[in-house]
Design a protein around this motif. Sequence first.
Motif, PDB file in Angstrom:
ATOM      1  N   TYR A  83       0.814  -1.213   0.000  1.00 57.54           N
ATOM      2  CA  TYR A  83       0.000   0.000   0.000  1.00 57.54           C
ATOM      3  C   TYR A  83       0.849   1.266   0.000  1.00 57.54           C
ATOM      4  O   TYR A  83       1.971   1.278   0.505  1.00 57.54           O
ATOM      5  N   ALA A  84       0.266   2.318  -0.546  1.00 59.66           N
ATOM      6  CA  ALA A  84       0.850   3.647  -0.423  1.00 59.66           C
ATOM      7  C   ALA A  84       0.381   4.276   0.883  1.00 59.66           C
ATOM      8  O   ALA A  84      -0.711   3.986   1.370  1.00 59.66           O
ATOM      9  N   ILE A  85       1.233   5.130   1.419  1.00 65.88           N
ATOM     10  CA  ILE A  85       0.905   5.858   2.637  1.00 65.88           C
ATOM     11  C   ILE A  85       1.108   7.350   2.386  1.00 65.88           C
ATOM     12  O   ILE A  85       2.104   7.745   1.770  1.00 65.88           O
ATOM     13  N   GLY A  86       0.164   8.127   2.849  1.00 67.47           N
ATOM     14  CA  GLY A  86       0.269   9.569   2.722  1.00 67.47           C
ATOM     15  C   GLY A  86       0.265  10.257   4.070  1.00 67.47           C
ATOM     16  O   GLY A  86      -0.295   9.730   5.042  1.00 67.47           O
ATOM     17  N   TRP A  87       0.893  11.411   4.099  1.00 71.76           N
ATOM     18  CA  TRP A  87       0.831  12.290   5.268  1.00 71.76           C
ATOM     19  C   TRP A  87       0.051  13.541   4.873  1.00 71.76           C
ATOM     20  O   TRP A  87       0.302  14.129   3.824  1.00 71.76           O
ATOM     21  N   ARG A 113      -1.977  17.210   6.721  1.00 71.91           N
ATOM     22  CA  ARG A 113      -2.013  18.037   7.915  1.00 71.91           C
ATOM     23  C   ARG A 113      -3.189  19.001   7.844  1.00 71.91           C
ATOM     24  O   ARG A 113      -3.650  19.353   6.769  1.00 71.91           O
ATOM     25  N   GLN A 114      -3.637  19.403   9.026  1.00 76.58           N
ATOM     26  CA  GLN A 114      -4.723  20.360   9.119  1.00 76.58           C
ATOM     27  C   GLN A 114      -4.406  21.379  10.200  1.00 76.58           C
ATOM     28  O   GLN A 114      -4.281  21.019  11.380  1.00 76.58           O
ATOM     29  N   ALA A 115      -4.264  22.614   9.777  1.00 73.72           N
ATOM     30  CA  ALA A 115      -4.024  23.711  10.699  1.00 73.72           C
ATOM     31  C   ALA A 115      -5.363  24.296  11.150  1.00 73.72           C
ATOM     32  O   ALA A 115      -6.376  24.138  10.456  1.00 73.72           O
ATOM     33  N   PRO A 116      -5.382  24.965  12.285  1.00 74.66           N
ATOM     34  CA  PRO A 116      -6.642  25.537  12.781  1.00 74.66           C
ATOM     35  C   PRO A 116      -7.264  26.470  11.754  1.00 74.66           C
ATOM     36  O   PRO A 116      -6.591  27.349  11.199  1.00 74.66           O
ATOM     37  N   GLY A 117      -8.532  26.263  11.476  1.00 73.25           N
ATOM     38  CA  GLY A 117      -9.254  27.116  10.550  1.00 73.25           C
ATOM     39  C   GLY A 117      -8.965  26.876   9.089  1.00 73.25           C
ATOM     40  O   GLY A 117      -9.448  27.615   8.229  1.00 73.25           O
ATOM     41  N   LYS A 118      -8.182  25.838   8.794  1.00 75.86           N
ATOM     42  CA  LYS A 118      -7.830  25.555   7.400  1.00 75.86           C
ATOM     43  C   LYS A 118      -8.265  24.144   7.015  1.00 75.86           C
ATOM     44  O   LYS A 118      -8.504  23.285   7.868  1.00 75.86           O
ATOM     45  N   GLU A 119      -8.348  23.922   5.723  1.00 74.42           N
ATOM     46  CA  GLU A 119      -8.678  22.597   5.232  1.00 74.42           C
ATOM     47  C   GLU A 119      -7.456  21.683   5.345  1.00 74.42           C
ATOM     48  O   GLU A 119      -6.310  22.147   5.343  1.00 74.42           O
ATOM     49  N   ARG A 120      -7.747  20.399   5.412  1.00 69.71           N
ATOM     50  CA  ARG A 120      -6.660  19.421   5.438  1.00 69.71           C
ATOM     51  C   ARG A 120      -5.947  19.435   4.090  1.00 69.71           C
ATOM     52  O   ARG A 120      -6.598  19.517   3.034  1.00 69.71           O
ATOM     53  N   GLU A 121      -4.625  19.331   4.116  1.00 70.43           N
ATOM     54  CA  GLU A 121      -3.848  19.362   2.881  1.00 70.43           C
ATOM     55  C   GLU A 121      -2.835  18.225   2.862  1.00 70.43           C
ATOM     56  O   GLU A 121      -2.365  17.763   3.906  1.00 70.43           O
ATOM     57  N   GLY A 122      -2.496  17.791   1.679  1.00 68.23           N
ATOM     58  CA  GLY A 122      -1.486  16.768   1.520  1.00 68.23           C
ATOM     59  C   GLY A 122      -0.100  17.326   1.763  1.00 68.23           C
ATOM     60  O   GLY A 122       0.206  18.441   1.364  1.00 68.23           O
ATOM     61  N   VAL A 123       0.721  16.542   2.424  1.00 66.43           N
ATOM     62  CA  VAL A 123       2.095  16.934   2.735  1.00 66.43           C
ATOM     63  C   VAL A 123       3.092  16.092   1.937  1.00 66.43           C
ATOM     64  O   VAL A 123       4.007  16.620   1.316  1.00 66.43           O
ATOM     65  N   SER A 124       2.902  14.778   1.971  1.00 66.92           N
ATOM     66  CA  SER A 124       3.835  13.879   1.312  1.00 66.92           C
ATOM     67  C   SER A 124       3.187  12.511   1.189  1.00 66.92           C
ATOM     68  O   SER A 124       2.240  12.186   1.913  1.00 66.92           O
ATOM     69  N   CYS A 125       3.678  11.710   0.242  1.00 64.40           N
ATOM     70  CA  CYS A 125       3.216  10.325   0.156  1.00 64.40           C
ATOM     71  C   CYS A 125       4.326   9.466  -0.432  1.00 64.40           C
ATOM     72  O   CYS A 125       5.255   9.968  -1.060  1.00 64.40           O
ATOM     73  N   ILE A 126       4.197   8.154  -0.204  1.00 61.72           N
ATOM     74  CA  ILE A 126       5.174   7.195  -0.701  1.00 61.72           C
ATOM     75  C   ILE A 126       4.434   5.976  -1.194  1.00 61.72           C
ATOM     76  O   ILE A 126       3.514   5.474  -0.537  1.00 61.72           O
ATOM     77  N   SER A 127       4.815   5.475  -2.373  1.00 63.09           N
ATOM     78  CA  SER A 127       4.140   4.321  -2.945  1.00 63.09           C
ATOM     79  C   SER A 127       4.672   3.037  -2.337  1.00 63.09           C
ATOM     80  O   SER A 127       5.707   3.016  -1.675  1.00 63.09           O
TER      81      SER A 127
END
Length: 125
Positions: A32-36, A38-52
């Motif tokens: 499986y691939a895994i992604g990281w 993050r979600q800051a206060p008042g902001k939408e969750r965003e992609g940081v990094s992933c690995i296949s």
Amino acid sequence: QVQLVESGGGLVQPGGSLRLSCAASGFALDYYAIGWFRQAPGKEREGVSCISGSDRRKWYAESVKGRFTISRDDAENTVYLQMNSLKPEDTAVYYCAREDTYYSCSDSEGEYDYWGQGTQVTVSS
């Protein structure tokens, strides 16, 4: 039972480093691939990094390129996110998630089927 557990978050000064861990159980991590994300206060969750799961394809958000490094240890069923040169804007809850794909990884959270509970990262002096 599929489970992802993040650890390694905390309070760090600007310029400091942290290493986040994502411990997987209930499935064979190497398929499986895994992604990281993050979600800051008042902001939408965003992609940081992933690995296949296959050829170790990696993706990084522009905001973290050159500072964050993703890696995996399938024998330990763990994925890591090494975060260096941390900035206050990196403050967020960080989540790892599983994507049911082998040869690639996605920056879209809709592609991920299981999520951890998150770990808080605070960058402040």
